[in-house]
Each structure stands twice: as structure tokens, then as C-alpha cells.
Design a protein around this motif. Structure first.
Motif, short mmCIF file in Angstrom:
data_model
loop_
_atom_site.label_atom_id
_atom_site.label_comp_id
_atom_site.label_asym_id
_atom_site.label_seq_id
_atom_site.Cartn_x
_atom_site.Cartn_y
_atom_site.Cartn_z
N LEU A 351 37.24 32.99 39.82
CA LEU A 351 38.65 33.26 40.07
C LEU A 351 39.00 34.74 40.00
O LEU A 351 39.88 35.21 40.71
N SER A 352 38.30 35.47 39.12
CA SER A 352 38.67 36.87 38.90
C SER A 352 37.49 37.62 38.31
O SER A 352 36.71 37.06 37.54
N VAL A 353 37.38 38.89 38.69
CA VAL A 353 36.43 39.82 38.07
C VAL A 353 37.27 41.02 37.65
O VAL A 353 37.26 42.08 38.29
N PRO A 354 38.02 40.90 36.54
CA PRO A 354 39.04 41.90 36.20
C PRO A 354 38.50 43.20 35.65
O PRO A 354 39.22 44.20 35.62
N ILE A 426 28.75 39.52 41.47
CA ILE A 426 29.58 38.31 41.56
C ILE A 426 30.99 38.71 41.96
O ILE A 426 31.58 39.62 41.37
N ARG A 427 31.52 37.98 42.95
CA ARG A 427 32.84 38.31 43.47
C ARG A 427 33.74 37.08 43.44
O ARG A 427 33.26 35.94 43.47
N PRO A 428 35.05 37.28 43.39
CA PRO A 428 35.97 36.14 43.49
C PRO A 428 35.67 35.29 44.72
O PRO A 428 35.40 35.82 45.80
N GLY A 429 35.71 33.97 44.52
CA GLY A 429 35.40 33.03 45.59
C GLY A 429 33.99 32.50 45.53
O GLY A 429 33.70 31.44 46.11
#
Length: 466
Positions: A351-354, A426-429
Motif C-alpha cells: 500500500l505504501s513505501v513511506p 518494492i513499490r506500491p501495488g
């Protein structure tokens, strides 16, 4: 009464292709209700539109391996298997076990007993105390119905560890015809000091067995849970489990000496056998030699041999896991055995990589077990240029550090040794596959699981009934 050593019949059906799933079914993306058969008609893959994240999958080949291995080891060691179905409460998974020769199903609660009766299971082992008069009345009605013309055969075993429990069963079955009483087996449960249920001494076990017999009820033998005797697999732990199993046989011998077990039946000794199957198979089988026993065919003062019927109740093995079960794994310690295979994976979307090294996935406490260990990050599926998902790759250098209700915290090492670069980008999605620890607290979070074969194809959708 059906002879207890005959193999059990299957559940009425391995699966229900007419079962309806729909928009409220977690793991599926459906706009309206559809039958399982309809969802499976086009041989979908887990990345197809019918499925959504998070998703629980079960590897079909691993399930087959685990069920076959358990059945083979039981057959080779001359023991019977009543798998504990509390793990998944799945008609379909139990049907696999019954098809492999399981004697019957073990359950933990009266409500689970009622569920498995709807599956058509003819022998059910309630590995717990039955303390509610309403449940006892229901059980009596089931047994009475089973002996009427056209009734479905039924045999039930239950535990006692108190005189109060014996009293409840006595009152509940007062005046029952002999053929109804014959379908009820009352086993005395033997525990350990500081453990959970079960009497703490042979004297107490004998007292309860005498009370059960005095009430006109049947005592097949003794029961216990060896997992209460130790918490690990060190030599000291295994020695404690060994001593506990030998103690169960000693109690069984005491029952035989007093003529408390029916003369025409082998004495039952039953244990869990999930974490310590190697010890259970080494210690429990084999006849008892009992000097000068009352109620046997031997002359006074002579030794008499009495057959022992061992029933193991292992349940979590059917899916195994990547955590607790993997650490405790007794299967490769059994002569002729080999490791079980972890079958369950929960897939969740990134969902997120903040911030660098921190990934938030759409998996949480409502999706995975966490009572013993946090999940284990296994695989990564990255998004391709068209928004599809590439095949799964090993995910190195990542560890789960926490869970919220619907979020999972994944810490990623930017330079894991020997990993491909894609596993660290690793990326969102993207989608991550997580192994679990302790399957018994996984399945209650799901109403269906997708059984997958080769190339991510969904070959079945199995339901749970908690």
C-alpha cells in the motif's frame, strides 16, 4: 455399534461446488453471488479478476503430501488417526483426510461437534470435557437417532476429568437403551501439574473410571495431550514427553487390572501427536503385560497381555506452517518420515513505501495468525508495465516487525546478500506472499481459501465453518 477399528467413511462430500460466494466473501472480487463451480469454470489464476487482496491460498501439492505422509506413518506404526479439524473447520480438507483412512474427526467444542455432524461424519472425538447439560441432551438425541431404523451410524467419544463431569453424563444418559450407551465412549483425561485439563494422578483417574462404569457407561481407555508436558524439542523436553506417554500407558494398565475397560475391546490410549509424534509413536503402541488382572482371561497370579489401540489426533499438520510447526516438526524424526510442507500463504498488496526500508502491506491481524510468531515474508510479485503481476520471486532481506488491524510493517534490507535487485525495489501495488505461524489461529479469519496448483491456477475454493 460399529466396531471401532473399522475405517471411517468419508464426509458426505469433499466440497460443495454449489456453495455461493459473493461480494461479502473476503479474498474474492465479485459483484454478485456466484457458485464456486461458476468461479472455477474458467480455470482462473489468483491474479485474475475474481480474486482480491488479501487472499489466503493453500498449495494443492503440499496438502496432498501432508495428508499422505500422515496416513502412511500411522499405517506403518499400527495407529489410528482422528485428525483435529479445529485447525481449519473445513469439510473439504477433512474429506481429504477421511479419504486417506482417518478413523473419524476430532473436535474441541460441542459447536464444532454439531458442525462436523452436518458433514456426515460418523465418528467424532470431542477431545474436551462436555459440561453443558443441553449439549449432552443433544448428543443423546443424535445417538438415539443413529440406532433407529434408517438412522445414520454415529459414535462419539468425550473426556471427563472431574466427578462433576461424570455426574452430568450420568444424568444425561439415565435410562438410555444399551445400544445408545454403546455409542458413547467416556475417556478419562490425564493432564500434567500446571497444565490444562486432565486429572493429575493415577488414583484420581481410577476413581473417575470407576464412577463412569458404576453409571453404566463405557470407558474405552485414557486420553492426554503430550504438548502440555514440554514446550520445545531439547533432549530434556523429549524426555518429559516420553515420561508423560509412559504414564498414560500406566494408567491404561491400571484400568485393565480393575476390569474397567470392556473385555472385548483393546484399551484405548490417545494423544495429540502434532509436535511430538515421534515420541508418541515410539512409546504408546504395543500390548500391555499385566500381572493377575481382574476381568481378563488369565489365571490368578499370571501375566495377561492386553492389546492397545492408539489414536493420534494431529490436526495442524494438514497445512503445516513456516513458523511454530516448522520448528517443532516431528515428522522427520519419525523413522521413515520426512518433513511436512507448508501449504498456507497469505498474499497482501503493498500500500505504501513511506520511507527507505519500510513497506506497508494490506495484511493485518484480521488476516494472519500472530499469537506465536509474526508472519514470514516469502515472495514478491512486482507490477509489470501493464499493471499485471509478474511471477513470484524469493524475497530476501525482509522481515515483518509489526501488525495493525489491516496493516503489516515490513522492514527491507536494501542490500541483502545474494538477492536479485528486484527483491529490494518494492513499490506500491506489488504483492507480497507471507508464510504464517500456527495455522489453528489463521483459518478462523477466513471463510474461503483458494487451493492453487501449477502456475497459480485455482483448482478449488474450500470453505471454513467456524
Amino acid at each position: 455399534m460399529t466396531h471401532p477399528t473399522q475405517p471411517s467413511g468419508r464426509a458426505t462430500a469433499p466440497a460443495d461446488p454449489s456453495a455461493v460466494v459473493g461480494p461479502a466473501t473476503k479474498g474474492l472480487r465479485l459483484d454478485a453471488g456466484r457458485t464456486v463451480a461458476d468461479v472455477l469454470a474458467d480455470s482462473p489464476r489468483i491474479t485474475d479478476d475474481a480474486f482480491s487482496w488479501p487472499l489466503l491460498t493453500l498449495d494443492d501439492a503440499a496438502l496432498d503430501h501432508n495428508v499422505a505422509l500422515m496416513a502412511r506413518l500411522c499405517a506403518e506404526h499400527g495407529v489410528e488417526h482422528a485428525p483435529h479439524v479445529k485447525t481449519a473447520m473445513s469439510r473439504s480438507l477433512y474429506a481429504r483426510q477421511a479419504g486417506a483412512g482417518a478413523w473419524g474427526a476430532t473436535v474441541a467444542t460441542p459447536s464444532q461437534l454439531r458442525v462436523v455432524r452436518t458433514w456426515g461424519v460418523e465418528r467424532v472425538f470431542l477431545a474436551n470435557e462436555l459440561m453443558d447439560p443441553r449439549d449432552i441432551a443433544w448428543l443423546r438425541r443424535e445417538l438415539e437417532a443413529s440406532v433407529t431404523p434408517g438412522g445414520t451410524p454415529f459414535e462419539a467419544w468425550v473426556y471427563v476429568d472431574s466427578i462433576e463431569g461424570v455426574g452430568l453424563l450420568t444424568r444425561g444418559f439415565a435410562g438410555a437403551p444399551p445400544e445408545v450407551v454403546a455409542g458413547l465412549g467416556v475417556l478419562v483425561e490425564v493432564g500434567v501439574p500446571g497444565g490444562r485439563t486432565g486429572v493429575r494422578s493415577t488414583a484420581d483417574a481410577l476413581g473417575l473410571a470407576r464412577a463412569v462404569r458404576a453409571a453404566g457407561l463405557r470407558v474405552p481407555g485414557v486420553a492426554g495431550y503430550e504438548g502440555s508436558a514440554a514446550g520445545g524439542t531439547t533432549p530434556e523436553d523429549l524426555a518429559q514427553v516420553t515420561a508423560y506417554c509412559r504414564g498414560l500407558r500406566d494408567v491404561a494398565a491400571a484400568f485393565v487390572r480393575e476390569g474397567l475397560v470392556p473385555d472385548d475391546e483393546p484399551v484405548v490410549v490417545t494423544a495429540g501427536g502434532s509436535s511430538f509424534l515421534d515420541v508418541v509413536l515410539a512409546e504408546l503402541p504395543g500390548p500391555l503385560t499385566i500381572p493377575g488382572s481382574v476381568g481378563t482371561d488369565g489365571p490368578d497370579g499370571s501375566s495377561v497381555t492386553r492389546d492397545v489401540r492408539v489414536v493420534v489426533r494431529s490436526g495442524a499438520y494438514v497445512t503445516h506452517d513456516h513458523g511454530f510447526c516448522a520448528r517443532m516438526d516431528p515428522w522427520d524424526r519419525v523413522p521413515g518420515g520426512e518433513p511436512m510442507h507448508a501449504a498456507a500463504v497469505v498474499w497482501g498488496q503493498v500500500l505504501s513505501v513511506p520511507e527507505p526500508g519500510l513497506v506497508l502491506c494490506g495484511v493485518g491481524r484480521r488476516d494472519v495468525s500472530y499469537d506465536i510468531d509474526l508472519p514470514t515474508a516469502l515472495w514478491l510479485r512486482t507490477l509489470d508495465e501493464n499493471g499485471g503481476l509478474r511471477p513470484a520471486q524469493d524475497l530476501a532481506g525482509a522481515r515483518v516487525t509489526g501488525l495493525n488491524d489491516q496493516h503489516l510493517y515490513l522492514m527491507v534490507d536494501p542490500t541483502p546478500a545474494g538477492s536479485a535487485p528486484v527483491t529490494t525495489q518494492i513499490r506500491p501495488g506489488d504483492v507480497v506472499g507471507f508464510g504464517i505461524s500456527h495455522p489453528c489461529t489463521l483459518f478462523d479469519k477466513w471463510r474461503v481459501a483458494a487451493v492453487v496448483g501449477d502456475d497459480d491456477q485455482v483448482v478449488d475454493i474450500v470453505g471454513t465453518e467456524f
